[in-house]
Design an enzyme around this catalytic site. Structure first.
Site, PDB file in Angstrom:
ATOM      1  N   GLU A   1       0.659  -1.429   0.042  1.00 20.02           N
ATOM      2  CA  GLU A   1       0.009  -0.033   0.055  1.00 20.02           C
ATOM      3  C   GLU A   1       0.826   1.295  -0.139  1.00 20.02           C
ATOM      4  O   GLU A   1       0.554   2.229  -0.706  1.00 20.02           O
ATOM      5  CB  GLU A   1      -0.908  -0.222   1.196  1.00 20.02           C
ATOM      6  CG  GLU A   1      -1.984  -1.135   1.105  1.00 20.02           C
ATOM      7  CD  GLU A   1      -3.071  -1.196   2.299  1.00 20.02           C
ATOM      8  OE1 GLU A   1      -2.395  -1.511   3.425  1.00 20.02           O
ATOM      9  OE2 GLU A   1      -4.272  -0.949   2.106  1.00 20.02           O
TER      10      GLU A   1
ATOM     11  N   GLU B   1      -4.350  -9.146   3.595  1.00 19.48           N
ATOM     12  CA  GLU B   1      -4.767  -8.953   4.995  1.00 19.48           C
ATOM     13  C   GLU B   1      -6.103  -9.816   5.316  1.00 19.48           C
ATOM     14  O   GLU B   1      -6.490 -10.346   6.509  1.00 19.48           O
ATOM     15  CB  GLU B   1      -5.423  -7.595   4.866  1.00 19.48           C
ATOM     16  CG  GLU B   1      -4.400  -6.330   5.212  1.00 19.48           C
ATOM     17  CD  GLU B   1      -3.478  -6.200   4.082  1.00 19.48           C
ATOM     18  OE1 GLU B   1      -3.664  -6.668   2.833  1.00 19.48           O
ATOM     19  OE2 GLU B   1      -2.723  -4.942   3.994  1.00 19.48           O
TER      20      GLU B   1
END
Ligand code: NAI
Length: 699
Positions: free
Chosen positions: A112, A134
């Site tokens: 990210e 995640e």
């Protein structure tokens, strides 16, 4: 923590290098440090562009999830996430180009961070993995992933990536558009700097005027078609058990209709809720920390030097023996694979080769490598070939007399410190050890089928098993890359004993007249890979009957009958429906079509008036296993909650959202669990009666 340099062209390189950690992780401290570096570079007029890089072997491995287990308030968490969003937006909009130089793993928050850059260059590193995993820990990519990925890839491809949580190789990542360019590791920094120099006006697509999500916005016809389908698919996969699935869908749906700044705030709020959610805590604790501890052999007896298994003897070259040879040779252990005659041993070796051949076909292993591994498997029909073995594992027929015979014959060839192990699935180790001349060196090493695929190995300590044998067995399991749990001896040990209660409860429900489809669906909705009736068909009703009869014989008056017992007799002996192999059991298994529940089930088990709610069936199927696990804890079959939790998830697919079979008690709440079990016991019998001190046993 960061090594920042500025070259003659004015390109700053900010290198992550978190001290005392093998990889770069993101937590409150490292994020604050990163923010300072980024702000300095942005403020410095001499800096024309910025490269984000790493001084370690990997780029950034993601969030430091130690913090996930703490009970943090919304007030403590939210500002951290908003701060990260702010840094990301500053990188994107400050007017200077940012480039990510990805040298190794870039996962979760690490990737990210790269997404906040205007350009992503990856080194051609075969070990590197890139992605947003995640969801596997019950959370969502909350560092902008749910907002930038759909804006970059489009809603459909974006949702797919966010929901499957896969880690991609560099080549795959390039193909998907997750990285813009792949270069050799030596050139990585130079190419990154060059790009920054050549693109002084870089912007993100979503900050350009008139930006539209590729393939269509949320409110476009495509978007309107996509979300109902994605919702249904998410539901089908998670049955509502994994709140992160819904949260990701909501983040994309709500966030991508608005400006990215708003979208990021939406995402942060969902992330806070997910991190504080009991399902996330359970998944992180068991799926991450406890499994890692088990792989590091946390319960290994102290003070015993690490054993190296140079030579392994395997008795019985059947399905299990061949699998054990395959995974052991695959990890560089010399194996002797013995059976009653040469042909049977050779056939076992051919079976051991099959999974390796598959890997060669898939391009995941070279032919020469496979040949070298297979050279390590020596088929034989002579006990003399076992000479010099550090460990012998028997996987002959499940028959006490045959096991006694091979134990004696093998032990005669072994050095005094070598260990003899049985892969029995049902026979208590202490009893088998009675035929051993050296019971301290006798142990259970219980594999699961198929050996190549199943990650768990259950190590069973018999009454006379010594610490050195336990240590050696653990060292062996670690050497072959599997995850061990250590349990004490008992009927069915831990895994088979507890899993059997799932199956038996399913059959008891059938006998009560509950609709078979309701039973099977309730199992799947609870999160099990297959319904209980299908499990019995797969393993065979005949086997279940034989095991229960053996227990009855061994235990005599102490045998506690189960309401489902006579169903097995009926199916095997009267109806001749022994299971899947025969093509008929609780299901019909036609060779040329999909299975279906046997239509005659209703005739043998007439439908009860007033069918239970699916939630009640689910509760019975889950709770009965947790009650049995509590009993195992009370009797000392398992001594650590973590062994029960890890063993249940890896051994028989107890659902991950629970955190494992004992953690489930905690998730329900010990007092509520106890009350529910007493109510179930009143209605369905004493098998549901929980042992005293539920809370202490589950802890
Ligand atoms: P299998 O029937 O495929 O193989 C047994 C092999 O042992 C045969 O090749 C047979 O020729 C050989 N054998 C018999 N007597 C022998 C002797 N005196 N000396 C050398 N070899 C001899 O059976 P499978 O499924 O591989 O099971 C083996 C053991 O593993 C059993 O104790 C079983 O309970 C246990 N087990 C089986 C699991 C499964 O899913 N099949 C799972 C976990 C354990």
């Amino acid at each position: 923590m960061f090594e920042t340099s500025i070259d003659a062209d004015g390109i700053a390189v900010i290198k992550w290098n978190i001290p005392d950690r093998p990889v770069n992780v993101m937590n409150e401290t490292t994020m604050a440090g990163f923010r300072d570096e980024v702000e300095k570079a942005i403020a410095d007029d001499a800096v024309k562009g910025v490269v984000i890089a790493s001084a370690k072997d990997d780029f950034i491995a993601g969030a430091d999830i130690d913090g996930f287990l703490e009970d943090l308030s919304v007030e403590a968490l939210l500002p951290q996430f908003l701060m990260f969003d702010k840094i990301g937006r500053a990188m994107e909009t400050c007017g200077k180009p940012f480039v990510a130089a990805i040298n190794g793993h870039a996962l979760g928050g690490g990737y990210e961070t790269a997404l906040c850059c205007h350009y992503r260059i990856a080194a051609d590193n075969p070990k590197a993995r890139i992605g947003l995993p995640e969801i596997g820990l019950g959370v969502l990519p909350g560092g902008g992933g749910t907002q930038r990925i759909p804006r970059m890839l489009g809603l459909q491809a974006g949702l797919k990536m966010l929901l499957d949580g896969r880690k991609h190789t560099v080549a795959q990542a390039a193909k998907m558009g997750l990285v813009d360019e792949v270069v050799s590791p030596e050139d990585l920094l130079d190419v990154a700097k060059r790009w920054a120099l050549d693109h002084p006006d870089a912007t993100q697509p979503w900050d350009r005027k008139g930006f539209r999500i590729p393939g269509g916005d949320v409110q476009s016809p495509t978007g309107m078609q996509l979300f109902p389908a994605a919702n249904a698919m998410g539901r089908e996969r998670s049955f509502g058990n994994y709140p992160a699935v819904q949260a990701i869908l909501s983040c994309v749906y709500e966030g991508c209709q608005r400006h990215i700044d708003v979208g990021l705030r939406v995402e942060s709020k969902y992330l806070v809720n997910m991190i504080r959610h009991p399902v996330t805590k359970a998944m992180v604790r068991t799926g991450f920390f406890e499994m890692a501890k088990a792989r590091k052999l946390k319960g290994r007896p102290e003070g015993i030097p690490k054993a190296k298994i140079g030579k392994l003897g395997i008795l019985g070259a059947g399905m299990m023996g061949a699998g054990i040879a395959s995974v052991s040779a695959g990890r560089g252990i010399d194996c002797v694979l013995m059976d009653v005659d040469r042909a049977a041993a050779e056939a076992g070796k051919a079976r051991a080769a099959a999974p390796l051949e598959k890997r060669v076909k898939q391009g995941r292993m070279g032919e020469a490598h496979m040949a070298a591994l297979l050279d390590r498997i020596a088929p034989t029909d002579h006990y003399a070939a076992l000479d010099g073995s550090d460990l012998v594992i028997e996987a002959v027929f499940e028959d006490r007399a045959i096991k006694a015979e091979v134990t004696k014959a093998a032990e005669a060839r072994l050095a005094s410190d070598a260990v003899f192990a049985s892969n029995t699935s049902t026979l208590p180790i202490t009893g088998l050890a009675r035929t051993s001349a050296r019971p301290a060196n006798f142990i259970g090493i219980h594999f699961f089928s198929p050996v190549e695929k199943m990650p768990l190995v259950e190590i069973i300590r018999g009454a006379g098993t010594g610490d050195a044998a336990v240590a050696l067995a653990l060292d062996y399991v670690q050497a072959i890359g599997k995850t061990p749990i250590v349990v004490n001896d008992g009927r069915g040990f831990f895994t088979s004993r507890v899993f059997a209660t799932y199956v038996m409860e399913g059959v008891a429900l059938l006998k009560e007249g509950v609709a078979p489809a309701l039973i099977e669906n309730a199992g799947r909705i609870a999160g099990f890979p297959v319904g209980p009736l299908e499990v019995v068909d797969n393993t065979s009703l005949g086997l279940s009957l034989a095991i229960r009869r053996q227990w009855k014989k061994d235990l005599g008056d102490a045998y506690v009958g189960h309401p489902a017992d006579d169903v097995f007799e009926l199916f095997v002996e009267t109806l001749d429906r022994p299971g899947r192999k025969a093509g008929r059991g609780f299901y019909d298994w036609p060779a040329d079509g999909p299975k279906r529940l046997w239509p005659e089930l209703g005739r043998h088990f007439p439908r009860a008036a007033g069918q239970p709610d699916v939630e009640d069936v689910k509760q019975r199927l889950l709770h009965i296993q947790s009650v049995e696990a509590l009993r195992c804890r009370e009797e000392g079959v398992v001594t650590e909650r973590a062994d029960a939790d890890v063993g249940s998830i890896l051994g028989w697919g107890f659902p991950m959202y629970t955190g494992g079979v004992l953690s489930w008690v905690g998730q329900v709440g010990a007092a509520a669990f106890e009350a529910q079990c007493h109510a179930l016991a009143d209605r369905h019998g004493p098998r549901f009666a929980p042992p005293a001190e539920v809370e202490a046993l589950a802890a």
